[in-house]
Every structure is written in C-alpha cells, then in structure tokens.
Design a protein around this motif. Structure first.
Motif, mmCIF file in Angstrom:
data_model
loop_
_atom_site.group_PDB
_atom_site.id
_atom_site.type_symbol
_atom_site.label_atom_id
_atom_site.label_comp_id
_atom_site.label_asym_id
_atom_site.label_seq_id
_atom_site.Cartn_x
_atom_site.Cartn_y
_atom_site.Cartn_z
ATOM 1 N N ASP A 116 0.882 -1.173 0.000
ATOM 2 C CA ASP A 116 0.000 0.000 0.000
ATOM 3 C C ASP A 116 0.917 1.220 0.000
ATOM 4 O O ASP A 116 1.659 1.437 0.958
ATOM 5 C CB ASP A 116 -0.859 -0.113 1.273
ATOM 6 C CG ASP A 116 -1.784 1.063 1.557
ATOM 7 O OD1 ASP A 116 -1.430 2.212 1.226
ATOM 8 O OD2 ASP A 116 -2.850 0.821 2.152
ATOM 9 N N SER A 119 -0.947 6.244 -2.086
ATOM 10 C CA SER A 119 -2.262 6.444 -1.462
ATOM 11 C C SER A 119 -2.652 7.918 -1.362
ATOM 12 O O SER A 119 -2.813 8.470 -0.267
ATOM 13 C CB SER A 119 -2.295 5.768 -0.085
ATOM 14 O OG SER A 119 -2.045 4.383 -0.256
ATOM 15 N N ASN A 121 -4.653 11.559 -1.801
ATOM 16 C CA ASN A 121 -5.956 12.054 -1.407
ATOM 17 C C ASN A 121 -6.587 12.799 -2.579
ATOM 18 O O ASN A 121 -5.973 13.698 -3.151
ATOM 19 C CB ASN A 121 -5.813 12.960 -0.197
ATOM 20 C CG ASN A 121 -5.213 12.201 0.965
ATOM 21 O OD1 ASN A 121 -5.557 11.045 1.206
ATOM 22 N ND2 ASN A 121 -4.283 12.828 1.672
ATOM 23 N N HIS A 130 4.415 13.355 -0.154
ATOM 24 C CA HIS A 130 4.062 12.069 -0.764
ATOM 25 C C HIS A 130 5.228 11.437 -1.513
ATOM 26 O O HIS A 130 5.104 10.348 -2.044
ATOM 27 C CB HIS A 130 2.895 12.240 -1.739
ATOM 28 C CG HIS A 130 1.632 12.697 -1.077
ATOM 29 N ND1 HIS A 130 1.070 13.928 -1.310
ATOM 30 C CD2 HIS A 130 0.836 12.094 -0.162
ATOM 31 C CE1 HIS A 130 -0.014 14.059 -0.569
ATOM 32 N NE2 HIS A 130 -0.182 12.968 0.134
ATOM 33 N N HIS A 156 -4.287 3.183 -2.030
ATOM 34 C CA HIS A 156 -5.445 3.260 -1.120
ATOM 35 C C HIS A 156 -5.921 4.714 -1.110
ATOM 36 O O HIS A 156 -5.638 5.478 -0.176
ATOM 37 C CB HIS A 156 -4.978 2.806 0.272
ATOM 38 C CG HIS A 156 -6.052 2.679 1.312
ATOM 39 N ND1 HIS A 156 -6.958 1.645 1.330
ATOM 40 C CD2 HIS A 156 -6.352 3.443 2.387
ATOM 41 C CE1 HIS A 156 -7.758 1.781 2.379
ATOM 42 N NE2 HIS A 156 -7.417 2.877 3.045
ATOM 43 N N TYR A 303 -11.346 6.492 9.518
ATOM 44 C CA TYR A 303 -10.157 6.032 8.778
ATOM 45 C C TYR A 303 -9.786 4.605 9.202
ATOM 46 O O TYR A 303 -9.535 3.734 8.358
ATOM 47 C CB TYR A 303 -9.034 7.030 9.092
ATOM 48 C CG TYR A 303 -7.710 6.813 8.415
ATOM 49 C CD1 TYR A 303 -7.614 6.608 7.038
ATOM 50 C CD2 TYR A 303 -6.529 6.862 9.161
ATOM 51 C CE1 TYR A 303 -6.370 6.449 6.426
ATOM 52 C CE2 TYR A 303 -5.283 6.714 8.550
ATOM 53 C CZ TYR A 303 -5.205 6.504 7.191
ATOM 54 O OH TYR A 303 -3.978 6.358 6.604
ATOM 55 N N ASP A 307 -9.597 0.953 7.234
ATOM 56 C CA ASP A 307 -8.368 0.157 7.165
ATOM 57 C C ASP A 307 -8.603 -1.279 7.660
ATOM 58 O O ASP A 307 -7.985 -2.220 7.159
ATOM 59 C CB ASP A 307 -7.236 0.827 7.957
ATOM 60 C CG ASP A 307 -6.247 1.514 7.015
ATOM 61 O OD1 ASP A 307 -6.056 0.999 5.894
ATOM 62 O OD2 ASP A 307 -5.674 2.555 7.388
ATOM 63 N N TYR A 325 2.426 -1.401 4.549
ATOM 64 C CA TYR A 325 1.831 -0.068 4.473
ATOM 65 C C TYR A 325 2.970 0.939 4.509
ATOM 66 O O TYR A 325 3.603 1.116 5.550
ATOM 67 C CB TYR A 325 0.920 0.184 5.680
ATOM 68 C CG TYR A 325 -0.256 -0.761 5.769
ATOM 69 C CD1 TYR A 325 -0.115 -2.040 6.300
ATOM 70 C CD2 TYR A 325 -1.513 -0.378 5.323
ATOM 71 C CE1 TYR A 325 -1.193 -2.908 6.378
ATOM 72 C CE2 TYR A 325 -2.604 -1.239 5.400
ATOM 73 C CZ TYR A 325 -2.439 -2.497 5.926
ATOM 74 O OH TYR A 325 -3.502 -3.357 5.998
ATOM 75 N N VAL A 327 3.791 4.227 4.884
ATOM 76 C CA VAL A 327 3.117 5.434 5.369
ATOM 77 C C VAL A 327 4.010 6.119 6.415
ATOM 78 O O VAL A 327 4.700 5.444 7.191
ATOM 79 C CB VAL A 327 1.746 5.084 6.011
ATOM 80 C CG1 VAL A 327 0.995 6.344 6.404
ATOM 81 C CG2 VAL A 327 0.895 4.240 5.067
ATOM 82 N N GLN A 331 1.837 8.147 11.458
ATOM 83 C CA GLN A 331 0.694 7.242 11.604
ATOM 84 C C GLN A 331 1.060 5.962 12.355
ATOM 85 O O GLN A 331 0.333 4.968 12.291
ATOM 86 C CB GLN A 331 0.086 6.942 10.232
ATOM 87 C CG GLN A 331 -0.514 8.194 9.603
ATOM 88 C CD GLN A 331 -1.387 7.917 8.378
ATOM 89 O OE1 GLN A 331 -1.993 6.859 8.258
ATOM 90 N NE2 GLN A 331 -1.456 8.883 7.480
ATOM 91 N N HIS A 334 -1.793 4.838 14.621
ATOM 92 C CA HIS A 334 -2.928 4.336 13.839
ATOM 93 C C HIS A 334 -2.720 2.873 13.452
ATOM 94 O O HIS A 334 -3.587 2.026 13.649
ATOM 95 C CB HIS A 334 -3.112 5.202 12.584
ATOM 96 C CG HIS A 334 -4.008 4.580 11.550
ATOM 97 N ND1 HIS A 334 -5.381 4.551 11.683
ATOM 98 C CD2 HIS A 334 -3.725 3.947 10.382
ATOM 99 C CE1 HIS A 334 -5.899 3.928 10.632
ATOM 100 N NE2 HIS A 334 -4.916 3.558 9.821
ATOM 101 N N PHE A 335 -1.523 2.559 12.906
ATOM 102 C CA PHE A 335 -1.305 1.190 12.444
ATOM 103 C C PHE A 335 -1.142 0.214 13.609
ATOM 104 O O PHE A 335 -1.601 -0.918 13.543
ATOM 105 C CB PHE A 335 -0.131 1.125 11.465
ATOM 106 C CG PHE A 335 -0.514 1.679 10.119
ATOM 107 C CD1 PHE A 335 -1.415 0.998 9.307
ATOM 108 C CD2 PHE A 335 -0.037 2.906 9.685
ATOM 109 C CE1 PHE A 335 -1.813 1.521 8.079
ATOM 110 C CE2 PHE A 335 -0.430 3.434 8.465
ATOM 111 C CZ PHE A 335 -1.320 2.737 7.649
HETATM 112 N N1 ARG Z 1 -4.251 8.848 2.332
HETATM 113 C C1 ARG Z 1 -3.526 8.697 3.557
HETATM 114 C C2 ARG Z 1 -2.739 9.972 3.872
HETATM 115 O O1 ARG Z 1 -2.426 10.731 2.977
HETATM 116 C C3 ARG Z 1 -2.561 7.546 3.532
HETATM 117 C C4 ARG Z 1 -3.201 6.194 3.408
HETATM 118 C C5 ARG Z 1 -2.261 5.109 3.780
HETATM 119 N N2 ARG Z 1 -2.795 3.785 3.652
HETATM 120 C C6 ARG Z 1 -3.649 3.242 4.493
HETATM 121 N N3 ARG Z 1 -4.108 2.042 4.233
HETATM 122 N N4 ARG Z 1 -4.067 3.841 5.579
HETATM 123 O O2 ARG Z 1 -2.431 10.181 5.028
#
Ligand code: ARG
Length: 563
Positions: A116, A119, A121, A130, A156, A303, A307, A325, A327, A331, A334-335
């Motif tokens: 992933d 991803s 927005n 990014h 994603h 969110y 996920d 992931y 990211v 985060q 979050h994960f």
């Molecule tokens: N769109 C999210 C951002 O810009 C990142 C997503 C990452 N992937 C996920 N499965 N949460 O913060």
C-alpha cells in the motif's frame, strides 16, 4: 555463485544450519585480512568456548581449495581469502548469463506481498510529503517482483469523507466547469482552500448535506465527485509515469463503504465493541494505547474502520504472505491500533501486516509540505530538479544529443535517489545542488559512471567475448578484484533491501560499485591494454554496467546512454 553459501556449506557448526551460518558471514571493511569473515563471538555462547578457540578449530577443519584459497583465524574471526581467478570467472559469467535478471532470484517462490503506497488524497495537493511513500513503495514493488514474489501495488485512495461535500458546495458557489477543467487539480484545490477560509455556517450545513447526497447515491453529487476524482488521477498518473510508478489496484477508502458493516458486526459478535460517549470503540488500554474509534456517535465510520475492512478484503482477495503499508511515521499509532484490533479479532495473519514507516522530507529553504499555507507540490520539485539538471548538463557537455531526455532522467533520478539513499526513517533535507552533484553520493554520479562504462564498450570495436572463450585463468589486480567483489554483492543487496524494507541497500550498492568502477577506470586502461587484459577488462566493464543498470532500474531510475 553465492560465496557466503559456498563457505557455509563447508563449515560444520553444531546446531546451526548452512543458511544461518551464511547469514553470519560478512564482508569485512578492511579486506586486507580477508574477503569474507565469520565472527565467532556469537558462537562462543552456544559452543562454550572462546571465540579464538572456535575460530582455530573451524580453521583446522575447513577444506581449502576450490573457491577458497586461504583461511586464517585472527582475533576471534575466521577470515577467508577467495581464489581470485575462479571468483572473477564465476562472477563475470553469472552477470553475463543473467543480464537484466542479474541480482534476481526465486526466493519469493510466488508468495504474494501487498504493498500500500502513495495512497493519494483526491482533490488535495500531491505534495512533497508524498514523495517518500511513492518512491519507497515503487522500489519495494519492483524489488519484491525481482525476487520472485508476486507484488500487488495498491493505491489506497483518500476518497472518502466530508471534505468532498465541502468541495461540491464550494464548486456550486464559486466554481465553473471551464475553469476547473482548465486548472485541473490546482483549481479544485483552490476551491477547497477557499471553502475552509470563507465558508459560512450555512455553507457548512450545505456541505454536510452534499456529503450525505454522495453517500446516498445521488446522481449529481456522485458525478461531481467522480469528476474531481478523475481530474486528480489524471494529474497524479502523469507524475507516476515520470517516476516509473505502477499500481495493480486503485481501491481507495470509498471502495470499502459496503465492507465495513461486516467488520463492525464481527467486532460486536466477538464482544470487542464498547460504547464511549455515544461512539463505538475497541478498548486498547491493556496494550498501552488509546481506544480505536470504530463508529462516531452519528454512526459514521472512520479512517481506522476502513483500514480494518481493507485488511480483511486484501487477505481474502490476495491471500498475502505480507501486507506492507508505506506510510509516514506520524501514523505509527494508527497502524499499531489497527493491527492490534485485527489480532484481537483472532486474525492470525495480523502478524503479517507491516507498517513501513519513513521520515519527513523537507527542502533546504525550510519548506515542507506547507509553507505560509502554501503547499510545495511534488511536480514543482521534479520540474525544478529537471531544469537544474539541464543547466548542469548543458554546461558540462553543450554538444550532447537529446539533452532534454538526459535532463529528465538525471533530474527525476536526483529526486528519487534523494529520497531512497538514507535509511527510510531518517528525516531528509533535500538539496537540489547536492542531489545533482556529479561527484557526490548521488544518482547522477552513478548515471555518469554508467555512461562512462557504456562509452568504453562502444569504443571497443570488437564484440566482448565471454571470458571462458578468451582467458579462463586471468588473475585480477587489486582494483579489478575490488570491483568484482562489489558487483558480486548485488544479489545480497537486493535481498537485504527486501528483508528490511529498505531500498537504500540498493542505492548504496550503486554508489559503492560506481566508486569502485571509477577507481578501476582511472588506474587500469581498458582499450589500450594488451589483448588478455583488454578482453578481461571489457568483460568487467560490461558486468559493472549491467549490475548498475539493474540496480538503478529497481529504484525507478533510468540510465542515459551518453552524458
Ligand atoms: N491517504 C492517507 C494519507 O495521505 C494515507 C493512506 C495510507 N494507507 C492506508 N491504508 N491507511 O495520510
């Protein structure tokens, strides 16, 4: 040939398999003592002997001959000197036979790795924040495929949320079709920014209504949403193309709209959902984390809910061996929460989910994703880098053909390499000048080295003959041998990159090998050498070019033929 394995196969250490032994064999920084070394300190604990005694004992038993010319026990290390002639022959043959597959393997045995990354927005800027996720993910995607895994690249998309209600509302009030069509994502983003600045209470309420309309399948609201989405995707796809980035799936957050309820039901059935101020949460206090919010008091998902649904969907659809992931470290929590909730749900595969976290990228002038509320778009960074690359190339070699083409490869490469050269978790300050330095630890240095090698090969009028046909037992000199060792380390670098989710192993391989090549190039004439040396050196030059080209390709960086 895999020398570490060759050595490991000839060592017997109780309780350790050849694979594990091979994993402990290293290339010493000072190669005057040996080309490979086995440190015996860790073995001391298991074998209840001093490292020195172990090294001595293993040395006595090792069958010298074949690929290993010498073994010595020194200060608790077992040092191996390899037979240079056979090493040269094996390495060059192996590169020659595998060409663009040199460095690849079937290690993955077809196992699936979901990745992933990027991803983006929808309707939001694709900014320098990014960069890392996009190029790290893209590199891992290629690296895993190269190692015989089946990589599934997933974008994603951030295409779910109240912001789309706001956007539609802003468009209705202030936008018009032509302007947005022309301005693309920038115009869309301007509308959104303006809404956040100027929206009245009334407009906020309207925006909520528009969001509800999207959710309930209203035709006009959905058409507008799809339009914004297609503008965003058309925009980012152009950048993906320049960065050599591909995806197998664009299943974004919206895709999980109808896949969340089953997850919520399952959480409920397993007694994991708790009520908290009207919201539904999974309590994670026992694990030292704040509760994971599943449903807001108005029933809206979050969110994390999406996920959870996405992880279940991916497991069911791809039956992954690992799901990564890529990211930012912001985060982390979050994960950790999402993975823990899946574990509590009894998903034994929750252990196969990996948050590949990375640090921040900023520009030298202090700009990051936002500066004075102004966003640094990734496209701008790439554009500036390519412009600067053009200027540098034009100055160095004004008569070069295809300068635009070369500048594109060099400029894009500089941005990509800049994001991949350091350990991913480090924060990076990107500097155009440093990234475009021909003598630095940079992609342009590596690209220039490739062009140099290509030019030597082009100037040799003859076909480079396989070593086996010309000279089986050439003894490489010091520079040649160092370069050979660098080339031979490529498969290891690729493997380490995959194991640690760190493309920087490949990036470092590039710089190290380019440095060794240049040393060789300046100290060992190729075209002017006598026949035997010339044939060997041409082979070596070709092998270096192949290995470097393959390595850069894994990172998504192209190699200009001439520079
Ligand atoms: N769109 C999210 C951002 O810009 C990142 C997503 C990452 N992937 C996920 N499965 N949460 O913060």
């Amino acid at each position: 040939m895999d020398y570490k394995k060759y050595i490991a196969d000839r060592l017997t250490i109780e309780g350790l398999g050849a694979e594990e032994i091979a994993g402990q064999i290293a290339v010493p920084p000072d190669t005057s003592l040996g080309d490979f070394a086995l440190p015996c300190f860790r073995l001391a604990k298991v074998m209840h002997k001093s490292p020195a005694a172990i090294a001595e004992e293993l040395k006595e038993k090792f069958p010298v001959g074949g690929a290993v010319a010498e073994v010595a026990a020194v200060n608790g290390y077992l040092n191996f000197k390899i037979d240079k002639k056979s090493f040269a022959r094996e390495t060059l043959e192996s590169v020659r036979a595998q060409k663009e597959r040199y460095g690849s393997s079937d290690l993955g045995a077809g196992k699936t790795v979901c990745i992933d990354y990027s991803s983006v927005n929808i309707a939001k800027p694709f900014h320098i924040g990014h960069l890392s996720t996009t190029v790290l993910g893209g590199a891992l995607y290629r690296i895993f495929n190269f190692l015989g895994y089946k990589a599934v690249g997933i974008n994603h998309l951030g295409d779910y949320g109240t912001q789309f209600g706001k956007l539609i509302c802003a468009y209705k009030h202030w936008g018009n079709r032509e302007e947005v069509e022309k301005g693309g994502i920038h115009a869309v983003n301007d509308l959104y920014v303006r809404f956040n600045r100027e929206a009245t209470e009334e407009m906020e309420a309207e925006a909520r209504e528009y969001f509800r309309l999207i959710e309930s399948g209203d035709r006009e609201a959905n058409d507008l949403f799809e339009w914004f989405k297609s503008l965003t995707l058309a925009y980012v796809e152009k950048i993906y193309e320049r960065l050599n980035i591909k995806f197998d799936s664009y299943a974004g957050e919206r895709f999980y709209t109808d896949k969340m309820q089953p997850v919520v039901d399952e959480l409920n059935a397993k007694g994991l959902l708790k009520e908290s101020e009207g919201a539904k949460v999974v309590d994670l206090e026992a694990y030292g984390m704040p509760p994971c919010l599943i449903l807001r008091s108005d029933g809206a998902s979050l969110y994390a809910t999406r996920d959870l649904a996405a992880a279940v969907y991916r497991k069911n659809t791809y039956d992954f061996d690992k799901c990564l992931y890529v990211v930012a470290y912001q985060q982390n929590l979050h994960f950790k929460q999402v993975f823990k909730v899946l574990e509590l749900m009894g998903k034994d595969w929750a252990k196969d989910l990996v948050h590949v976290a990375y640090g921040m990228v900023s520009l030298e002038d202090g700009a990051m994703s936002t500066r004075n509320g102004k966003v640094v778009w990734l496209e701008e960074v790439i554009k500036k880098s390519v412009e600067k690359a053009y200027a540098v190339i034009n100055e160095k070699n004004p008569s070069l053909e295809n300068k635009e083409d070369v500048a594109e490869k060099v400029g894009v490469g500089a941005v990509v390499f800049g994001a991949l050269y350091n350990n991913k978790i480090k924060d990076i300050v990107f500097s155009y000048d440093k990234a475009l330095n021909f003598d630095g630890e940079t992609s342009v240095y590596v690209q220039y080295t490739c062009a140099r090698a290509a030019s030597v090969i082009a100037r040799a009028s003859e076909e480079t003959k396989p070593l086996a046909e010309t000279d089986e037992c050439y003894e490489p000199n010091a520079q040649e041998f160092e370069l050979l060792k660098a080339i031979e380390s490529f498969p290891d670098a690729v493997r380490s990159a995959a194991e640690n989710y760190e493309p920087c192993y490949v990036a470092r391989f590039c710089v190290d090998t380019a440095q060794k090549f240049n040393k060789f190039y300046f100290e060992c004439p190729v075209l002017k050498a006598e026949e035997r040396e010339r044939a060997f050196r041409l082979n070596l030059t070709k092998a270096a070019l192949t290995a470097l080209t393959n390595a850069l390709a894994l990172l998504g960086i192209g190699v200009p033929e001439k520079m």
